[in-house]
Motif scaffolding. Structure first.
Motif, mmCIF file in Angstrom:
data_model
loop_
_atom_site.group_PDB
_atom_site.id
_atom_site.type_symbol
_atom_site.label_atom_id
_atom_site.label_comp_id
_atom_site.label_asym_id
_atom_site.label_seq_id
_atom_site.Cartn_x
_atom_site.Cartn_y
_atom_site.Cartn_z
ATOM 1 N N LYS A 8 0.864 -1.190 0.000
ATOM 2 C CA LYS A 8 0.000 0.000 0.000
ATOM 3 C C LYS A 8 0.896 1.234 0.000
ATOM 4 O O LYS A 8 1.798 1.338 0.838
ATOM 5 C CB LYS A 8 -0.878 -0.020 1.244
ATOM 6 N N HIS A 9 0.659 2.136 -0.937
ATOM 7 C CA HIS A 9 1.403 3.391 -0.976
ATOM 8 C C HIS A 9 0.753 4.327 0.042
ATOM 9 O O HIS A 9 -0.415 4.656 -0.079
ATOM 10 C CB HIS A 9 1.330 3.977 -2.399
ATOM 11 N N TRP A 63 13.536 0.488 6.893
ATOM 12 C CA TRP A 63 12.554 -0.596 6.913
ATOM 13 C C TRP A 63 12.242 -0.867 8.368
ATOM 14 O O TRP A 63 13.155 -1.069 9.174
ATOM 15 C CB TRP A 63 13.163 -1.829 6.250
ATOM 16 N N GLU A 64 10.967 -0.842 8.691
ATOM 17 C CA GLU A 64 10.587 -0.966 10.101
ATOM 18 C C GLU A 64 9.423 -1.940 10.212
ATOM 19 O O GLU A 64 8.466 -1.859 9.429
ATOM 20 C CB GLU A 64 10.158 0.433 10.576
ATOM 21 N N ILE A 75 3.066 -6.484 9.117
ATOM 22 C CA ILE A 75 3.214 -5.278 8.309
ATOM 23 C C ILE A 75 4.566 -4.620 8.558
ATOM 24 O O ILE A 75 5.025 -4.525 9.698
ATOM 25 C CB ILE A 75 2.097 -4.264 8.666
ATOM 26 N N CYS A 76 5.193 -4.161 7.464
ATOM 27 C CA CYS A 76 6.426 -3.384 7.564
ATOM 28 C C CYS A 76 6.246 -2.073 6.833
ATOM 29 O O CYS A 76 5.428 -1.969 5.908
ATOM 30 C CB CYS A 76 7.585 -4.140 6.935
ATOM 31 N N LYS A 77 7.021 -1.099 7.260
ATOM 32 C CA LYS A 77 6.979 0.208 6.600
ATOM 33 C C LYS A 77 8.336 0.509 5.971
ATOM 34 O O LYS A 77 9.365 0.459 6.641
ATOM 35 C CB LYS A 77 6.632 1.300 7.613
ATOM 36 N N LEU A 78 8.289 0.809 4.683
ATOM 37 C CA LEU A 78 9.497 1.212 3.971
ATOM 38 C C LEU A 78 9.424 2.714 3.729
ATOM 39 O O LEU A 78 8.458 3.212 3.148
ATOM 40 C CB LEU A 78 9.583 0.475 2.626
ATOM 41 N N ARG A 79 10.456 3.426 4.205
ATOM 42 C CA ARG A 79 10.510 4.869 4.003
ATOM 43 C C ARG A 79 11.712 5.171 3.131
ATOM 44 O O ARG A 79 12.845 4.803 3.467
ATOM 45 C CB ARG A 79 10.630 5.576 5.359
ATOM 46 N N LEU A 80 11.465 5.816 2.003
ATOM 47 C CA LEU A 80 12.544 6.110 1.059
ATOM 48 C C LEU A 80 13.176 7.461 1.380
ATOM 49 O O LEU A 80 12.620 8.259 2.139
ATOM 50 C CB LEU A 80 12.006 6.111 -0.376
ATOM 51 N N SER A 81 14.328 7.713 0.758
ATOM 52 C CA SER A 81 15.055 8.950 1.075
ATOM 53 C C SER A 81 14.267 10.193 0.663
ATOM 54 O O SER A 81 14.494 11.270 1.213
ATOM 55 C CB SER A 81 16.423 8.943 0.401
ATOM 56 N N ASP A 82 13.321 10.076 -0.282
ATOM 57 C CA ASP A 82 12.518 11.249 -0.659
ATOM 58 C C ASP A 82 11.336 11.464 0.283
ATOM 59 O O ASP A 82 10.527 12.378 0.078
ATOM 60 C CB ASP A 82 12.027 11.130 -2.109
ATOM 61 N N GLY A 83 11.223 10.607 1.309
ATOM 62 C CA GLY A 83 10.153 10.764 2.291
ATOM 63 C C GLY A 83 8.910 9.949 1.991
ATOM 64 O O GLY A 83 7.996 9.889 2.812
#
Ligand code: I3P
Length: 106
Positions: A8-9, A63-64, A75-83
């Motif tokens: 999910k975005h 990655w959390e 569920i995991c959350k991926l946060r990219l460098s662009d936020g």
């Protein structure tokens, strides 16, 4: 590392809620520094990404494991460098550990 995951975005690159927030199950392939989405194994074998998406670049990404997410499990959350942020759903705890370890190495 590769396999099916729900995605999910959640947040787009400008910090706003993403417009398409539905969950989609896709075939993901993790290579060093990049994660690519395919509809399934067959389109992967043909090198056709899902909706022509570019890979997500993982440099300075985090990655959390989201234990606080109550509506779904694993569920995991991926946060990219662009936020921008993406949520991923693994099918079970074992898959979650496998993806988490692969993400730490990627
Ligand atoms: C979204 C869909 C997602 C839901 C999201 C909805 O609607 O129901 O499953 O996320 O909620 O916007 P649609 O399919 O019409 O795009 P959760 O499963 O995580 O609740 P959200 O906007 O509160 O993130």
């Amino acid at each position: 590392q590769e396999g099916m995951l729900g995605r999910k975005h959640d947040v787009d690159g400008s910090g706003k809620k993403a417009s398409n927030r539905s969950w989609t199950t896709l075939f993901f392939v993790l290579k060093p520094e990049q994660l690519s989405a395919y509809k399934d194994l067959k389109t992967y074998s043909h090198g056709i990404t899902y909706h022509g998406e570019n890979p997500l670049f993982l440099s300075d990404a985090s990655w959390e494991i989201l234990n606080i997410y109550k509506k779904k499990k694993h569920i995991c959350k991926l946060r990219l460098s662009d936020g921008s942020e993406y949520l991923f759903q693994c099918k079970d705890e074992e898959e979650l550990q496998r993806w988490s370890q692969a993400m730490q190495r990627a």
